[in-house]
Structure formats: C-alpha cells, structure tokens
Motif scaffolding. Structure first.
Motif, PDB file in Angstrom:
ATOM      1  N   TYR A  57       0.864  -1.185   0.000  1.00  0.00           N
ATOM      2  CA  TYR A  57       0.000   0.000   0.000  1.00  0.00           C
ATOM      3  C   TYR A  57       0.894   1.226   0.000  1.00  0.00           C
ATOM      4  O   TYR A  57       2.081   1.149   0.321  1.00  0.00           O
ATOM      5  CB  TYR A  57      -0.940   0.024   1.210  1.00  0.00           C
ATOM      6  N   ILE A  58       0.321   2.336  -0.374  1.00  0.00           N
ATOM      7  CA  ILE A  58       1.045   3.604  -0.293  1.00  0.00           C
ATOM      8  C   ILE A  58       0.164   4.610   0.416  1.00  0.00           C
ATOM      9  O   ILE A  58      -1.061   4.481   0.449  1.00  0.00           O
ATOM     10  CB  ILE A  58       1.469   4.151  -1.672  1.00  0.00           C
ATOM     11  N   GLU A  64      -4.520   7.386   0.678  1.00  0.00           N
ATOM     12  CA  GLU A  64      -3.943   6.055   0.853  1.00  0.00           C
ATOM     13  C   GLU A  64      -4.507   5.208  -0.279  1.00  0.00           C
ATOM     14  O   GLU A  64      -5.633   5.410  -0.713  1.00  0.00           O
ATOM     15  CB  GLU A  64      -4.376   5.453   2.188  1.00  0.00           C
ATOM     16  N   TRP A  65      -3.703   4.240  -0.760  1.00  0.00           N
ATOM     17  CA  TRP A  65      -4.173   3.470  -1.905  1.00  0.00           C
ATOM     18  C   TRP A  65      -3.596   2.064  -1.882  1.00  0.00           C
ATOM     19  O   TRP A  65      -2.445   1.867  -1.521  1.00  0.00           O
ATOM     20  CB  TRP A  65      -3.739   4.174  -3.193  1.00  0.00           C
ATOM     21  N   LEU A  66      -4.419   1.108  -2.272  1.00  0.00           N
ATOM     22  CA  LEU A  66      -3.982  -0.282  -2.386  1.00  0.00           C
ATOM     23  C   LEU A  66      -3.711  -0.594  -3.852  1.00  0.00           C
ATOM     24  O   LEU A  66      -4.445  -0.149  -4.729  1.00  0.00           O
ATOM     25  CB  LEU A  66      -5.064  -1.230  -1.859  1.00  0.00           C
ATOM     26  N   PRO A  67      -2.705  -1.393  -4.132  1.00  0.00           N
ATOM     27  CA  PRO A  67      -2.444  -1.758  -5.524  1.00  0.00           C
ATOM     28  C   PRO A  67      -3.371  -2.870  -5.990  1.00  0.00           C
ATOM     29  O   PRO A  67      -3.975  -3.569  -5.181  1.00  0.00           O
ATOM     30  CB  PRO A  67      -0.996  -2.240  -5.480  1.00  0.00           C
ATOM     31  N   LYS A  68      -3.458  -3.050  -7.288  1.00  0.00           N
ATOM     32  CA  LYS A  68      -4.191  -4.194  -7.834  1.00  0.00           C
ATOM     33  C   LYS A  68      -3.366  -5.459  -7.648  1.00  0.00           C
ATOM     34  O   LYS A  68      -3.906  -6.543  -7.528  1.00  0.00           O
ATOM     35  CB  LYS A  68      -4.491  -3.960  -9.313  1.00  0.00           C
ATOM     36  N   VAL A 107      -0.598   5.932 -12.253  1.00  0.00           N
ATOM     37  CA  VAL A 107      -1.035   7.322 -12.101  1.00  0.00           C
ATOM     38  C   VAL A 107      -1.394   7.609 -10.644  1.00  0.00           C
ATOM     39  O   VAL A 107      -1.013   8.636 -10.091  1.00  0.00           O
ATOM     40  CB  VAL A 107      -2.244   7.617 -13.029  1.00  0.00           C
ATOM     41  N   ASP A 108      -2.109   6.671 -10.011  1.00  0.00           N
ATOM     42  CA  ASP A 108      -2.521   6.865  -8.615  1.00  0.00           C
ATOM     43  C   ASP A 108      -1.315   7.007  -7.698  1.00  0.00           C
ATOM     44  O   ASP A 108      -1.223   7.937  -6.899  1.00  0.00           O
ATOM     45  CB  ASP A 108      -3.384   5.687  -8.139  1.00  0.00           C
ATOM     46  N   ALA A 109      -0.381   6.088  -7.810  1.00  0.00           N
ATOM     47  CA  ALA A 109       0.792   6.116  -6.930  1.00  0.00           C
ATOM     48  C   ALA A 109       1.644   7.354  -7.188  1.00  0.00           C
ATOM     49  O   ALA A 109       2.142   7.979  -6.243  1.00  0.00           O
ATOM     50  CB  ALA A 109       1.613   4.855  -7.123  1.00  0.00           C
ATOM     51  N   MET A 110       1.830   7.710  -8.445  1.00  0.00           N
ATOM     52  CA  MET A 110       2.648   8.884  -8.773  1.00  0.00           C
ATOM     53  C   MET A 110       2.017  10.163  -8.211  1.00  0.00           C
ATOM     54  O   MET A 110       2.719  11.031  -7.705  1.00  0.00           O
ATOM     55  CB  MET A 110       2.834   9.001 -10.290  1.00  0.00           C
ATOM     56  N   GLU A 111       0.695  10.261  -8.291  1.00  0.00           N
ATOM     57  CA  GLU A 111       0.008  11.445  -7.758  1.00  0.00           C
ATOM     58  C   GLU A 111       0.062  11.473  -6.230  1.00  0.00           C
ATOM     59  O   GLU A 111       0.310  12.517  -5.639  1.00  0.00           O
ATOM     60  CB  GLU A 111      -1.450  11.480  -8.228  1.00  0.00           C
TER      61      GLU A 111
END
Length: 157
Positions: A57-58, A64-68, A107-111
């Motif tokens: 996760y990041i 906060e975001w989970l990867p696929k 895109v999500d992680a970079m942002e």
C-alpha cells in the motif's frame, strides 16, 4: 410619480434601442504537446539506483491506496549532460516484468507520492525521483525501458 413614469419608460426604451454589440471570442493559446527529440535522448542519462518490490500500500499527505497487485518503486537518477535544459516525463519509462509484459507508471501512486508529470532538467544537472508501478503479485521487475528513445535501463541487483 406620474412624472417619473415617462422618464423611466424612455430610459428603458433607450436601453433596448442600442445596437447589440458582441464581444469577440477570447483568443485561446494552445501549447503544442511536448515531444522529446533524438537530441534529448542523447543528452539525458537515466540510471536506476534502487528497486523496492512488494509494496502492499502507499500513503501520502492526502490519500492512501492499495495496488491491484504490488507496487514497485524504482529510484532513478536522470542526468542532463547538455549545456541547455531538457524535458522528460515519467510516463516515458515503462517497466518490463519477468514475463516480458510492459507496465506504465501508476497514475494513482505517482500522484499520491507527488511525483511530477513533466520534468525540466537544467544544464549539467542531476535529478533523482521515484517511478511507481503496479504489477501483478506473481512477477518481478526485469528492466526499465525508455519508450521514447527506445533504450533499455538495467535494474540493479
């Protein structure tokens, strides 16, 4: 009051009697999309410094975001060897996994990690940044590929 009514009607009629003028539409300037040239490719040196796989996760200051699958963070150093500035984009670099499948930057992680969308590097300068990818759990990172310059960047380790 009766004396003011004709003045009011006269002023309303006068407002409607004026010829309608339309303002010209505003001029819009559209910037041409940035395109890297072969000169940019010969003057920018990209080196992969570290690879951190298996990130589950990041989080950042605003999300906060989970990867696929899993996030992979690749720290790169981009060096401009020219005597003028050059521009590059993180989306120019794809990650090839062990099964030779290409992956674009997430895109999500970079942002969330507030990495820039476009980078202008000054003359003789070096910039380090993170490239974030979301790849399947059952694979590993193999190499980094510069799609624009058609070059490969070996990963450490």
């Amino acid at each position: 009051m009766r004396r003011l009514l004709p003045l009011l009607l006269l002023s309303l009629a006068a407002c409607g009697a004026e010829p309608a003028t339309t303002a010209p539409p505003p001029t819009t300037t559209t910037a041409a999309p940035y395109v890297r040239t072969p000169l940019d490719c010969s003057k920018l040196t990209v080196t992969a410094l570290t690879v951190e796989p298996g990130i589950g996760y990041i989080f950042g200051t605003h999300a906060e975001w989970l990867p696929k699958g899993q996030y992979i963070r690749i720290r790169v150093a981009i060096t401009n060897t020219d005597n003028t500035f050059h521009t590059t984009r993180p989306t120019d670099y794809q990650l090839d996994d062990a099964a030779d499948h290409p992956h674009q930057t997430s895109v999500d992680a970079m942002e969330i990690k507030r990495q820039p969308n476009e980078i202008t590097i000054g003359a003789g300068n070096r910039l380090e940044m993170d490239l974030w990818y979301d790849i399947p759990l059952d694979t590993t990172a193999k190499l980094l590929r510069d799609n624009t310059c058609t070059t490969t960047i070996p990963l450490p380790g």
